[in-house]
Design a protein around this motif. Sequence first.
Motif, PDB file in Angstrom:
ATOM      1  N   VAL A 215      54.047  38.990  53.893  1.00  0.00           N
ATOM      2  CA  VAL A 215      53.137  40.099  53.570  1.00  0.00           C
ATOM      3  C   VAL A 215      52.742  40.048  52.102  1.00  0.00           C
ATOM      4  CG1 VAL A 215      52.961  42.608  53.409  1.00  0.00           C
ATOM      5  CG2 VAL A 215      54.005  41.568  55.412  1.00  0.00           C
ATOM      6  N   GLY A 216      53.704  39.749  51.233  1.00  0.00           N
ATOM      7  CA  GLY A 216      53.382  39.643  49.809  1.00  0.00           C
ATOM      8  C   GLY A 216      52.382  38.535  49.527  1.00  0.00           C
ATOM      9  N   MET A 217      52.560  37.381  50.175  1.00  0.00           N
ATOM     10  CA  MET A 217      51.619  36.274  49.972  1.00  0.00           C
ATOM     11  C   MET A 217      50.245  36.599  50.545  1.00  0.00           C
ATOM     12  SD  MET A 217      53.865  32.789  50.479  1.00  0.00           S
ATOM     13  CE  MET A 217      54.507  33.252  52.085  1.00  0.00           C
ATOM     14  N   LEU A 218      50.229  37.305  51.681  1.00  0.00           N
ATOM     15  CA  LEU A 218      48.942  37.701  52.259  1.00  0.00           C
ATOM     16  C   LEU A 218      48.189  38.643  51.327  1.00  0.00           C
ATOM     17  CD1 LEU A 218      49.942  38.293  55.987  1.00  0.00           C
ATOM     18  CD2 LEU A 218      48.292  36.617  55.147  1.00  0.00           C
ATOM     19  N   ALA A 219      48.929  39.597  50.752  1.00  0.00           N
ATOM     20  CA  ALA A 219      48.285  40.531  49.825  1.00  0.00           C
ATOM     21  C   ALA A 219      47.736  39.796  48.610  1.00  0.00           C
ATOM     22  CB  ALA A 219      49.288  41.600  49.397  1.00  0.00           C
ATOM     23  N   SER A 220      48.516  38.837  48.095  1.00  0.00           N
ATOM     24  CA  SER A 220      48.050  38.062  46.939  1.00  0.00           C
ATOM     25  C   SER A 220      46.822  37.230  47.297  1.00  0.00           C
ATOM     26  CB  SER A 220      49.184  37.163  46.450  1.00  0.00           C
ATOM     27  OG  SER A 220      48.753  36.349  45.385  1.00  0.00           O
ATOM     28  N   MET A 221      46.853  36.605  48.474  1.00  0.00           N
ATOM     29  CA  MET A 221      45.717  35.789  48.898  1.00  0.00           C
ATOM     30  C   MET A 221      44.464  36.646  49.077  1.00  0.00           C
ATOM     31  SD  MET A 221      45.315  33.460  52.320  1.00  0.00           S
ATOM     32  CE  MET A 221      45.252  34.943  53.337  1.00  0.00           C
ATOM     33  N   ASN A 222      44.632  37.807  49.711  1.00  0.00           N
ATOM     34  CA  ASN A 222      43.479  38.689  49.912  1.00  0.00           C
ATOM     35  C   ASN A 222      42.908  39.169  48.581  1.00  0.00           C
ATOM     36  OD1 ASN A 222      43.473  38.582  52.715  1.00  0.00           O
ATOM     37  ND2 ASN A 222      44.983  40.219  52.898  1.00  0.00           N
ATOM     38  N   MET A 223      43.797  39.442  47.635  1.00  0.00           N
ATOM     39  CA  MET A 223      43.331  39.906  46.334  1.00  0.00           C
ATOM     40  C   MET A 223      42.509  38.824  45.636  1.00  0.00           C
ATOM     41  SD  MET A 223      45.595  41.718  43.370  1.00  0.00           S
ATOM     42  CE  MET A 223      46.654  40.292  43.190  1.00  0.00           C
ATOM     43  N   HIS A 224      42.972  37.567  45.729  1.00  0.00           N
ATOM     44  CA  HIS A 224      42.215  36.473  45.115  1.00  0.00           C
ATOM     45  C   HIS A 224      40.882  36.256  45.834  1.00  0.00           C
ATOM     46  CE1 HIS A 224      45.129  35.201  42.163  1.00  0.00           C
ATOM     47  NE2 HIS A 224      46.087  35.155  43.075  1.00  0.00           N
ATOM     48  N   MET A 225      40.884  36.396  47.155  1.00  0.00           N
ATOM     49  CA  MET A 225      39.637  36.224  47.900  1.00  0.00           C
ATOM     50  C   MET A 225      38.641  37.327  47.556  1.00  0.00           C
ATOM     51  SD  MET A 225      41.011  35.021  51.659  1.00  0.00           S
ATOM     52  CE  MET A 225      39.336  34.901  52.289  1.00  0.00           C
ATOM     53  N   ILE A 226      39.123  38.556  47.423  1.00  0.00           N
ATOM     54  CA  ILE A 226      38.232  39.661  47.059  1.00  0.00           C
ATOM     55  C   ILE A 226      37.700  39.469  45.643  1.00  0.00           C
ATOM     56  CG2 ILE A 226      38.181  42.130  46.564  1.00  0.00           C
ATOM     57  CD1 ILE A 226      40.117  42.512  48.896  1.00  0.00           C
ATOM     58  N   GLU A 227      38.579  39.015  44.750  1.00  0.00           N
ATOM     59  CA  GLU A 227      38.144  38.758  43.375  1.00  0.00           C
ATOM     60  C   GLU A 227      37.077  37.668  43.340  1.00  0.00           C
ATOM     61  OE1 GLU A 227      40.069  37.452  39.043  1.00  0.00           O
ATOM     62  OE2 GLU A 227      41.318  37.580  40.856  1.00  0.00           O
ATOM     63  N   GLY A 228      37.284  36.612  44.141  1.00  0.00           N
ATOM     64  CA  GLY A 228      36.278  35.553  44.207  1.00  0.00           C
ATOM     65  C   GLY A 228      34.971  36.046  44.799  1.00  0.00           C
ATOM     66  N   TYR A 229      35.064  36.926  45.795  1.00  0.00           N
ATOM     67  CA  TYR A 229      33.852  37.480  46.405  1.00  0.00           C
ATOM     68  C   TYR A 229      33.075  38.324  45.400  1.00  0.00           C
ATOM     69  CZ  TYR A 229      30.952  40.494  49.323  1.00  0.00           C
ATOM     70  OH  TYR A 229      29.899  41.188  49.859  1.00  0.00           O
ATOM     71  N   ILE A 230      33.807  39.140  44.610  1.00  0.00           N
ATOM     72  CA  ILE A 230      33.136  39.989  43.620  1.00  0.00           C
ATOM     73  C   ILE A 230      32.445  39.128  42.570  1.00  0.00           C
ATOM     74  CG2 ILE A 230      33.536  41.679  41.789  1.00  0.00           C
ATOM     75  CD1 ILE A 230      35.775  42.842  43.496  1.00  0.00           C
ATOM     76  N   GLU A 231      33.119  38.062  42.112  1.00  0.00           N
ATOM     77  CA  GLU A 231      32.507  37.177  41.122  1.00  0.00           C
ATOM     78  C   GLU A 231      31.290  36.462  41.700  1.00  0.00           C
ATOM     79  OE1 GLU A 231      35.483  34.536  39.752  1.00  0.00           O
ATOM     80  OE2 GLU A 231      36.582  36.057  38.598  1.00  0.00           O
ATOM     81  N   PHE A 232      31.357  36.095  42.988  1.00  0.00           N
ATOM     82  CA  PHE A 232      30.226  35.414  43.611  1.00  0.00           C
ATOM     83  C   PHE A 232      29.020  36.342  43.739  1.00  0.00           C
ATOM     84  CE2 PHE A 232      27.824  34.401  47.469  1.00  0.00           C
ATOM     85  CZ  PHE A 232      27.406  33.116  47.166  1.00  0.00           C
ATOM     86  N   VAL A 233      29.282  37.606  44.113  1.00  0.00           N
ATOM     87  CA  VAL A 233      28.180  38.556  44.293  1.00  0.00           C
ATOM     88  C   VAL A 233      27.537  38.903  42.962  1.00  0.00           C
ATOM     89  CG1 VAL A 233      27.607  40.904  45.022  1.00  0.00           C
ATOM     90  CG2 VAL A 233      29.117  39.485  46.425  1.00  0.00           C
ATOM     91  N   HIS A 234      28.392  39.084  41.961  1.00  0.00           N
ATOM     92  CA  HIS A 234      27.852  39.493  40.662  1.00  0.00           C
ATOM     93  C   HIS A 234      27.575  38.291  39.763  1.00  0.00           C
ATOM     94  CE1 HIS A 234      28.544  43.720  41.542  1.00  0.00           C
ATOM     95  NE2 HIS A 234      29.743  43.383  41.999  1.00  0.00           N
TER      96      HIS A 234
END
Length: 234
Positions: A215-234
Amino acid sequence: DLSAPSVQHFGPRVCAALYEHPKIRSLAGFCFFSEFAAWLETVGLVYPLRQANATAFAWVVWRFAAERNLWKYVAFNHFVEGHPELKVRWVRNTFFVNYTGEGSREAFLTQWEKWQGVMAHIRKQAPPNGEAIIQSSKTWNSVAMEVISLHTAVFAISICILLAVVLLVTFSSSVRLALTGVFTTLLTVALVFGAMCLLRMSVGSVETIALTGAVGMLASMNMHMIEGYIEFVH
């Protein structure tokens, strides 16, 4: 005090009650008291055995255990032959139960509660110095550990998911993206539990640690994916 005649009389009654009790339905087993009574008859002694003191009684039991090789069914305070204060600490009666119902933890806990209820009823009927009767089984230990591990895993996963929500909302600044990350985490955990159920895997200490780490690794992975998505959009 097993040297008391009242306790010796009570022993075979306990065995008979456990064999015939409708909640337990015990099959074949070993009743120490019945075997001891039969052995006393072969050596010319009478059951219940009346001796001058507990030490004299213990030496007769020692002889019985030595002749029949029943050391796993009786324990003494000293195992040195010739010790002047030898006493019987406990004796063991074994019972085998063929349980054919549902194999879930809840079903086994129900069986444990039935055993506890029967033992409480027997203790109420026990004579003085005969109330120290307990029941134990390796099955109860394993089931209890699985229940504790499962509750620990659920609690740990809940804490991890809560922290994941806080971290995702903090770093993504978007509740929608945070909920998306939490949803994927919950979906993955559900798939893992489903696979464990299909494979009939139990939840032990190792599985609890692995699930919490996952669960901890999933949360970390999701956080990095969301961060990458935000950088891609902006």
